[in-house]
Design a protein around this motif. Structure first.
Motif, PDB file in Angstrom:
ATOM      1  N   ARG A   1       1.957  18.553   6.227  1.00 29.15           N
ATOM      2  CA  ARG A   1       0.416  18.343   6.251  1.00 29.15           C
ATOM      3  C   ARG A   1       0.271  17.889   4.938  1.00 29.15           C
ATOM      4  N   LEU A   2       0.623  18.194   3.549  1.00 28.02           N
ATOM      5  CA  LEU A   2       0.388  17.792   2.351  1.00 28.02           C
ATOM      6  C   LEU A   2       1.632  17.637   1.512  1.00 28.02           C
ATOM      7  N   GLU A   3       1.618  16.464   0.939  1.00 26.25           N
ATOM      8  CA  GLU A   3       2.913  16.088  -0.051  1.00 26.25           C
ATOM      9  C   GLU A   3       2.216  15.133  -1.157  1.00 26.25           C
ATOM     10  N   ASN A   4       2.241  15.915  -2.451  1.00 21.84           N
ATOM     11  CA  ASN A   4       1.486  15.403  -3.580  1.00 21.84           C
ATOM     12  C   ASN A   4       2.845  14.589  -4.355  1.00 21.84           C
ATOM     13  N   ASP A   5       4.014  14.570  -3.856  1.00 16.52           N
ATOM     14  CA  ASP A   5       4.687  13.451  -4.750  1.00 16.52           C
ATOM     15  C   ASP A   5       5.674  12.872  -3.494  1.00 16.52           C
ATOM     16  N   LEU A   6       5.137  11.922  -2.579  1.00 18.01           N
ATOM     17  CA  LEU A   6       5.612  11.428  -1.510  1.00 18.01           C
ATOM     18  C   LEU A   6       7.042  10.725  -1.770  1.00 18.01           C
ATOM     19  N   PRO A   7       7.309  10.041  -3.017  1.00 15.56           N
ATOM     20  CA  PRO A   7       8.384   9.639  -3.048  1.00 15.56           C
ATOM     21  C   PRO A   7       9.653  10.632  -3.241  1.00 15.56           C
ATOM     22  N   ALA A   8       9.238  11.592  -4.132  1.00 16.23           N
ATOM     23  CA  ALA A   8      10.547  12.609  -4.138  1.00 16.23           C
ATOM     24  C   ALA A   8      10.538  13.205  -2.660  1.00 16.23           C
ATOM     25  N   TYR A   9       9.510  13.576  -2.003  1.00 16.06           N
ATOM     26  CA  TYR A   9       9.801  14.042  -0.461  1.00 16.06           C
ATOM     27  C   TYR A   9      10.526  13.002   0.229  1.00 16.06           C
ATOM     28  N   LEU A  10      10.407  11.806   0.071  1.00 17.19           N
ATOM     29  CA  LEU A  10      11.068  10.884   1.096  1.00 17.19           C
ATOM     30  C   LEU A  10      12.670  10.897   0.670  1.00 17.19           C
ATOM     31  N   GLU A  11      12.830  11.090  -0.880  1.00 16.81           N
ATOM     32  CA  GLU A  11      14.150  11.107  -1.139  1.00 16.81           C
ATOM     33  C   GLU A  11      14.802  12.321  -0.771  1.00 16.81           C
ATOM     34  N   ARG A  12      14.138  13.253  -0.710  1.00 16.67           N
ATOM     35  CA  ARG A  12      14.679  14.568  -0.705  1.00 16.67           C
ATOM     36  C   ARG A  12      14.867  14.795   0.981  1.00 16.67           C
TER      37      ARG A  12
ATOM     38  N   LEU B   1       1.616   7.788  -3.546  1.00 15.24           N
ATOM     39  CA  LEU B   1       2.209   8.696  -4.092  1.00 15.24           C
ATOM     40  C   LEU B   1       1.909  10.095  -3.481  1.00 15.24           C
ATOM     41  N   SER B   2       0.517  10.135  -3.318  1.00 18.62           N
ATOM     42  CA  SER B   2       0.254  11.467  -2.361  1.00 18.62           C
ATOM     43  C   SER B   2      -0.209  11.223  -0.976  1.00 18.62           C
ATOM     44  N   TRP B   3      -0.047  12.354  -0.163  1.00 17.71           N
ATOM     45  CA  TRP B   3      -0.202  12.070   1.166  1.00 17.71           C
ATOM     46  C   TRP B   3      -0.667  13.162   1.887  1.00 17.71           C
ATOM     47  N   MET B   4      -1.831  13.011   2.968  1.00 11.04           N
ATOM     48  CA  MET B   4      -2.001  14.205   3.701  1.00 11.04           C
ATOM     49  C   MET B   4      -2.063  13.719   5.123  1.00 11.04           C
TER      50      MET B   4
ATOM     51  N   ALA C   1      -2.094   8.117  -6.657  1.00 12.23           N
ATOM     52  CA  ALA C   1      -1.822   8.900  -7.572  1.00 12.23           C
ATOM     53  C   ALA C   1      -0.972  10.050  -7.478  1.00 12.23           C
ATOM     54  N   LEU C   2      -0.034  10.535  -8.151  1.00  8.13           N
ATOM     55  CA  LEU C   2       0.519  12.048  -7.893  1.00  8.13           C
ATOM     56  C   LEU C   2      -0.446  12.823  -8.060  1.00  8.13           C
ATOM     57  N   HIS C   3      -0.194  14.089  -7.113  1.00  8.38           N
ATOM     58  CA  HIS C   3      -0.881  15.272  -7.287  1.00  8.38           C
ATOM     59  C   HIS C   3      -2.308  15.267  -7.078  1.00  8.38           C
TER      60      HIS C   3
ATOM     61  N   PHE D   1      -4.208  15.563  -4.238  1.00  9.30           N
ATOM     62  CA  PHE D   1      -4.911  16.586  -3.167  1.00  9.30           C
ATOM     63  C   PHE D   1      -4.488  18.057  -3.550  1.00  9.30           C
ATOM     64  N   THR D   2      -5.379  18.741  -2.971  1.00  7.78           N
ATOM     65  CA  THR D   2      -5.490  20.170  -3.236  1.00  7.78           C
ATOM     66  C   THR D   2      -5.334  20.695  -1.906  1.00  7.78           C
ATOM     67  N   PRO D   3      -4.988  22.242  -1.683  1.00  8.13           N
ATOM     68  CA  PRO D   3      -5.006  22.777  -0.455  1.00  8.13           C
ATOM     69  C   PRO D   3      -6.562  22.905   0.054  1.00  8.13           C
ATOM     70  N   GLU D   4      -7.424  22.755  -0.708  1.00  7.09           N
ATOM     71  CA  GLU D   4      -8.875  22.904  -0.390  1.00  7.09           C
ATOM     72  C   GLU D   4      -9.276  21.531   0.374  1.00  7.09           C
ATOM     73  N   ASP D   5      -8.713  20.491  -0.144  1.00  3.18           N
ATOM     74  CA  ASP D   5      -8.625  18.986   0.645  1.00  3.18           C
ATOM     75  C   ASP D   5      -8.107  18.969   1.727  1.00  3.18           C
ATOM     76  N   LEU D   6      -6.815  19.637   2.046  1.00  2.00           N
ATOM     77  CA  LEU D   6      -6.413  19.540   3.296  1.00  2.00           C
ATOM     78  C   LEU D   6      -7.392  20.328   4.258  1.00  2.00           C
ATOM     79  N   GLU D   7      -7.875  21.513   3.942  1.00  2.00           N
ATOM     80  CA  GLU D   7      -8.820  22.323   4.747  1.00  2.00           C
ATOM     81  C   GLU D   7      -9.972  21.438   5.252  1.00  2.00           C
ATOM     82  N   PHE D   8     -10.565  20.695   4.234  1.00  2.00           N
ATOM     83  CA  PHE D   8     -11.600  19.800   4.676  1.00  2.00           C
ATOM     84  C   PHE D   8     -11.369  18.698   5.566  1.00  2.00           C
ATOM     85  N   LEU D   9      -9.914  18.177   5.356  1.00  2.00           N
ATOM     86  CA  LEU D   9      -9.511  16.910   6.328  1.00  2.00           C
ATOM     87  C   LEU D   9      -9.145  17.861   7.747  1.00  2.00           C
TER      88      LEU D   9
END
Length: 197
Positions: A98-109, A127-130, A149-151, A153-161
């Motif tokens: 749902r929410l990833e604030n460091d997409l490159p690190a997530y993709l690598e992991r 770099l950030s993805w919801m 930009a890194l970081h 989005f917030t959990p609140e942003d995700l709720e609004f989305l």
């Protein structure tokens, strides 16, 4: 103590402003009855609501791929992409992303590769993805908001989305119904040809 009260007051004002934005977005979506108009209006409204450079609306196609409408900067692109067994969009529908604030690190992991749908060499990478699922009758899809930009989005942003996705799903279902009724009113049910009405 006064500083804490000020923080809470400004936080409440920000929340109220976002709910007002959500109401305005919902009203704008409710006025549109054509799917194409609805999708383009949604992109503009999402950009205003989240102040992000990229929005993506991906709808599942009957063949199993995706019909994607992307707004990046001021460029709108429309593309069809094949299904990917372990893509980001598929993960949203499965409920694992749902929410990833460091997409490159997530993709690598996760050892994933991604497709950039609208490539311009002068634009940075996401770099950030919801992403949240859309369920509108027969329409299934994903609404995604992305940032350079890194970081971002917030959990609140995700709720609004997620709230926005509920309203968008209803608007998409209504638009599809309107288009089907319009088609049925103008064509002969046996031949499929235009009728005199």
């Amino acid at each position: 103590m006064a500083g804490t009260l000020t923080f809470h007051a400004s936080d409440a004002q920000r929340q109220i402003a976002r709910y007002r934005s959500l109401v305005q977005v919902t009203a704008a979506l409710a006025r549109l009855v054509r799917t194409d108009d609805l999708l383009r209006a949604m992109h503009e409204q999402v950009r205003l609501m989240f102040d992000t450079p990229i929005t993506l609306l991906a709808r599942c196609t009957p063949g199993g791929g995706w019909h994607c409408l992307t707004l990046e900067g001021d460029n709108v692109s429309e593309q069809h992409i094949p299904p990917r067994p372990d893509g980001l969009l598929e993960r949203v529908l499965l409920g694992t992303l749902r929410l990833e604030n460091d997409l490159p690190a997530y993709l690598e992991r996760e050892r994933l590769g991604v497709i950039r749908l609208h490539y311009r060499s002068d634009l940075p990478h996401t770099l950030s993805w919801m992403g949240v699922p859309l369920h509108a009758g027969e329409v299934r899809g994903v609404l995604s908001v992305q940032s350079y930009a890194l970081h971002a989005f917030t959990p609140e942003d995700l709720e609004f989305l997620e709230l926005l996705a509920v309203h968008l799903s209803i608007a998409l279902e209504n638009a599809a119904l309107h288009e089907r009724v319009d088609q049925e009113a103008h064509t002969d049910p046996l031949t499929g040809l235009w009728n005199r009405r």
